[in-house]
Design a protein around this motif. Structure first.
Motif, mmCIF file in Angstrom:
data_model
loop_
_atom_site.group_PDB
_atom_site.id
_atom_site.type_symbol
_atom_site.label_atom_id
_atom_site.label_comp_id
_atom_site.label_asym_id
_atom_site.label_seq_id
_atom_site.Cartn_x
_atom_site.Cartn_y
_atom_site.Cartn_z
ATOM 1 N N ILE A 6 0.866 -1.178 0.000
ATOM 2 C CA ILE A 6 0.000 0.000 0.000
ATOM 3 C C ILE A 6 0.901 1.226 0.000
ATOM 4 C CG2 ILE A 6 -1.895 1.228 1.094
ATOM 5 C CD1 ILE A 6 -2.535 -1.301 2.681
ATOM 6 N N ALA A 7 0.967 1.922 -1.126
ATOM 7 C CA ALA A 7 1.685 3.193 -1.194
ATOM 8 C C ALA A 7 0.788 4.257 -0.573
ATOM 9 C CB ALA A 7 2.016 3.547 -2.650
ATOM 10 N N GLY A 8 1.315 4.990 0.392
ATOM 11 C CA GLY A 8 0.475 5.912 1.156
ATOM 12 C C GLY A 8 -0.305 5.202 2.241
ATOM 13 N N GLY A 9 0.176 4.055 2.669
ATOM 14 C CA GLY A 9 -0.573 3.212 3.596
ATOM 15 C C GLY A 9 -0.610 3.690 5.033
ATOM 16 N N ALA A 10 0.173 4.725 5.374
ATOM 17 C CA ALA A 10 0.108 5.259 6.734
ATOM 18 C C ALA A 10 -0.920 6.374 6.857
ATOM 19 C CB ALA A 10 1.488 5.775 7.163
ATOM 20 N N GLY A 11 -1.576 6.719 5.755
ATOM 21 C CA GLY A 11 -2.592 7.761 5.776
ATOM 22 C C GLY A 11 -3.923 7.256 6.295
ATOM 23 N N PHE A 12 -4.905 8.121 6.259
ATOM 24 C CA PHE A 12 -6.238 7.836 6.809
ATOM 25 C C PHE A 12 -6.844 6.583 6.195
ATOM 26 C CE2 PHE A 12 -10.856 9.221 6.103
ATOM 27 C CZ PHE A 12 -11.312 8.607 7.259
ATOM 28 N N ILE A 13 -7.031 6.575 4.887
ATOM 29 C CA ILE A 13 -7.631 5.410 4.227
ATOM 30 C C ILE A 13 -6.667 4.238 4.240
ATOM 31 C CG2 ILE A 13 -8.610 4.533 2.064
ATOM 32 C CD1 ILE A 13 -9.432 7.425 1.408
ATOM 33 N N GLY A 14 -5.381 4.525 4.051
ATOM 34 C CA GLY A 14 -4.384 3.463 3.996
ATOM 35 C C GLY A 14 -4.341 2.614 5.246
ATOM 36 N N ARG A 15 -4.456 3.243 6.418
ATOM 37 C CA ARG A 15 -4.430 2.467 7.671
ATOM 38 C C ARG A 15 -5.625 1.529 7.762
ATOM 39 N NH1 ARG A 15 -3.282 7.546 9.689
ATOM 40 N NH2 ARG A 15 -5.200 7.671 10.905
ATOM 41 N N HIS A 16 -6.793 2.029 7.386
ATOM 42 C CA HIS A 16 -7.988 1.178 7.417
ATOM 43 C C HIS A 16 -7.871 0.042 6.404
ATOM 44 C CE1 HIS A 16 -10.702 3.348 10.222
ATOM 45 N NE2 HIS A 16 -9.919 4.366 9.913
ATOM 46 N N LEU A 17 -7.240 0.314 5.270
ATOM 47 C CA LEU A 17 -7.029 -0.746 4.282
ATOM 48 C C LEU A 17 -6.055 -1.795 4.825
ATOM 49 C CD1 LEU A 17 -7.398 -2.057 1.543
ATOM 50 C CD2 LEU A 17 -5.746 -0.421 0.595
ATOM 51 N N CYS A 18 -5.011 -1.358 5.530
ATOM 52 C CA CYS A 18 -4.101 -2.319 6.177
ATOM 53 C C CYS A 18 -4.888 -3.297 7.036
ATOM 54 C CB CYS A 18 -3.097 -1.587 7.068
ATOM 55 S SG CYS A 18 -1.731 -0.792 6.230
ATOM 56 N N ARG A 29 2.690 -4.665 3.183
ATOM 57 C CA ARG A 29 3.848 -3.767 3.278
ATOM 58 C C ARG A 29 3.363 -2.364 2.955
ATOM 59 N NH1 ARG A 29 8.178 -5.518 -0.709
ATOM 60 N NH2 ARG A 29 8.828 -6.934 0.968
ATOM 61 N N VAL A 30 3.868 -1.374 3.674
ATOM 62 C CA VAL A 30 3.479 0.022 3.465
ATOM 63 C C VAL A 30 4.692 0.840 3.063
ATOM 64 C CG1 VAL A 30 2.830 2.140 4.712
ATOM 65 C CG2 VAL A 30 1.446 0.059 4.947
ATOM 66 N N LEU A 31 4.513 1.686 2.061
ATOM 67 C CA LEU A 31 5.490 2.708 1.685
ATOM 68 C C LEU A 31 4.821 4.058 1.891
ATOM 69 C CD1 LEU A 31 8.208 3.606 0.332
ATOM 70 C CD2 LEU A 31 6.974 3.528 -1.854
ATOM 71 N N ASP A 32 5.426 4.913 2.726
ATOM 72 C CA ASP A 32 4.814 6.215 3.005
ATOM 73 C C ASP A 32 5.920 7.209 3.353
ATOM 74 O OD1 ASP A 32 3.245 8.414 4.334
ATOM 75 O OD2 ASP A 32 1.599 6.987 4.018
ATOM 76 N N SER A 33 5.780 8.438 2.868
ATOM 77 C CA SER A 33 6.789 9.470 3.134
ATOM 78 C C SER A 33 6.486 10.277 4.388
ATOM 79 C CB SER A 33 6.910 10.411 1.936
ATOM 80 O OG SER A 33 5.679 11.058 1.689
ATOM 81 N N LEU A 34 5.337 10.023 5.031
ATOM 82 C CA LEU A 34 4.951 10.691 6.274
ATOM 83 C C LEU A 34 5.000 12.213 6.135
ATOM 84 C CD1 LEU A 34 6.716 8.391 8.913
ATOM 85 C CD2 LEU A 34 4.407 8.216 7.967
ATOM 86 N N GLU A 55 9.692 3.784 5.168
ATOM 87 C CA GLU A 55 9.524 5.225 5.011
ATOM 88 C C GLU A 55 10.253 5.653 3.738
ATOM 89 O OE1 GLU A 55 10.190 9.515 7.301
ATOM 90 O OE2 GLU A 55 10.539 7.622 8.385
ATOM 91 N N GLY A 56 9.491 6.189 2.800
ATOM 92 C CA GLY A 56 10.086 6.590 1.529
ATOM 93 C C GLY A 56 9.056 7.245 0.637
ATOM 94 N N ASP A 57 9.554 7.977 -0.343
ATOM 95 C CA ASP A 57 8.707 8.750 -1.250
ATOM 96 C C ASP A 57 8.500 7.986 -2.547
ATOM 97 O OD1 ASP A 57 7.916 10.881 -3.228
ATOM 98 O OD2 ASP A 57 8.223 12.170 -1.473
ATOM 99 N N LEU A 58 7.290 8.072 -3.089
ATOM 100 C CA LEU A 58 6.989 7.391 -4.347
ATOM 101 C C LEU A 58 7.829 7.945 -5.496
ATOM 102 C CD1 LEU A 58 4.985 5.079 -4.797
ATOM 103 C CD2 LEU A 58 3.369 6.728 -5.735
#
Length: 368
Positions: A6-18, A29-34, A55-58
């Motif tokens: 999930i790219a952007g998986g630490a965001g609002f929708i991404g967490r619920h999708l996790c 696995r989550v990739l997110d730049s926070l 932690e990383g940018d797309l």
């Protein structure tokens, strides 16, 4: 069981999708730049111990290469979000949303996956679908600048006020903001390049998502989170125009389920699909419902009687295609989800930045 990124998986929708994927036995696995606007310094990111986090940018090809290694499918939720802000933070939005998606797709050419599901947006429609008093459908409604200046908010055709009706996926895009443009590019890059390189692509056009976990201090996030932050700080919700504009509010748990179904459903391949509740509410009605739910009825919404560049009047979803292709059926109505939202909001702190954001728009002439 499958392994998903999930790219952007630490965001609002991404967490619920996790959490949705983990409940169904998948690895995540989550990739997110926070990004600071969404993840203020010191904020705790709780994705669960079973989620691998990078932690990383797309836009960082090396980070993307590492993130997609060995996965079966990719959910691309990585994006800057905010119609108003996109109209002056142009480079930021185009770079994060479109360049990021381009680099993701370029890396997937070398390490293909079975399917990519990208988060698109209802904003690509611009104005929703309308009907004239005589029953003719209008898919290209516009509002003239002089009408907005005079407080005539409703779209018209030959001088007659149009009636809003549910918008389906056959309506042609009408891109009214940089954010909308960037989401449409994300959508088309995904569907086009997946088809060209033997992968399966799906785009979900999300309507107004609400629920616990949205950043309350971000003045460019969903309207319910913005209103919640204001009420939490003892301030009335402020509403552009007259508050009668209608939107479709869909609970984040329904959206997370829709993403999982879009990764699984054979009939979804190559499709752009609306994800909403199939119901509409006026923005004023929503503000009043939330005020009552939070016990702040005395904080009457502040009607600004002004409009923002990039805003539209009415747009709400026809979800017939999602029901048919994904077997999607929203479970939580707005009224049913407010209690859970309010319980979560009561545990939070929020910095009220709404006036600050409005001033940014005003000084650039983006408020009429």
């Amino acid at each position: 069981m499958a392994f998903y990124l999930i790219a952007g998986g630490a965001g609002f929708i991404g967490r619920h999708l996790c959490w949705e994927l983990l409940r169904h036995g998948h690895e995540v696995r989550v990739l997110d730049s926070l990004v600071e606007q969404v993840h203020p310094s010191g904020a705790v990111i709780d994705l669960g111990r079973d989620v691998e986090f990078i932690e990383g940018d797309l836009r960082d090809a090396a980070a993307v290469r590492r993130a997609i290694a060995g996965v079966d499918g990719v959910f691309n939720l990585a994006a800057e979000v905010g119609v108003g802000q996109s109209m002056y933070e142009i480079e930021r939005y185009v770079a994060a949303n479109d360049l990021g998606t381009a680099i993701l797709m370029q890396e997937l050419m070398e390490q293909p996956v079975r399917r990519v599901v990208v988060a698109s947006s209802m904003s690509i429609y611009g104005e929703g679908l309308y009907r004239t008093p005589q029953g003719r459908l209008v898919s290209s409604a516009v509002r003239r600048h002089e009408d907005l200046q005079a407080g005539r908010w409703e779209p018209r055709d030959a001088g007659e006020v149009l009636e809003p009706v549910p918008t389906d996926e056959t309506k042609q895009p009408d891109l009214a903001s940089v954010y909308a443009l960037s989401k449409y590019v994300q959508e088309r890059l995904t569907l086009m390049l997946c088809a060209a390189y033997g992968m399966e692509g799906v785009a979900l056009r999300l309507f107004n998502v609400f629920g616990p976990g949205q950043q309350l201090s971000n003045p460019y996030t969903g309207v319910l989170a913005i209103f919640s932050g204001r009420l939490l700080n003892g301030q009335p919700p402020s509403i552009f125009e007259d508050g009668a504009q209608r939107r479709d509010f869909v609970h984040v748990s329904d959206v997370a389920r829709a993403f999982r179904l879009a990764m699984e459903a054979p009939e979804a391949v190559g499709q752009a699909i609306n994800i909403g509740s199939g119901r509409s509410h006026s923005v004023l009605e929503v503000a009043q419902l939330l005020g009552r739910a939070m016990g702040r009825e005395e904080l009457e919404p502040l009607i600004l009687n002004r409009s923002r560049s990039g805003d539209i009047r009415h747009c709400f979803a026809d979800i017939g295609k999602a029901k048919k292709l994904l077997d999607y059926d929203p479970r939580l109505r707005l009224e049913d989800g407010l209690e859970e939202l309010v319980q979560w909001v009561s545990t939070q702190q929020a910095r009220d930045r709404v006036r600050e954001a409005q001033q940014e728009l005003e000084k650039r002439g983006l408020v009429v």
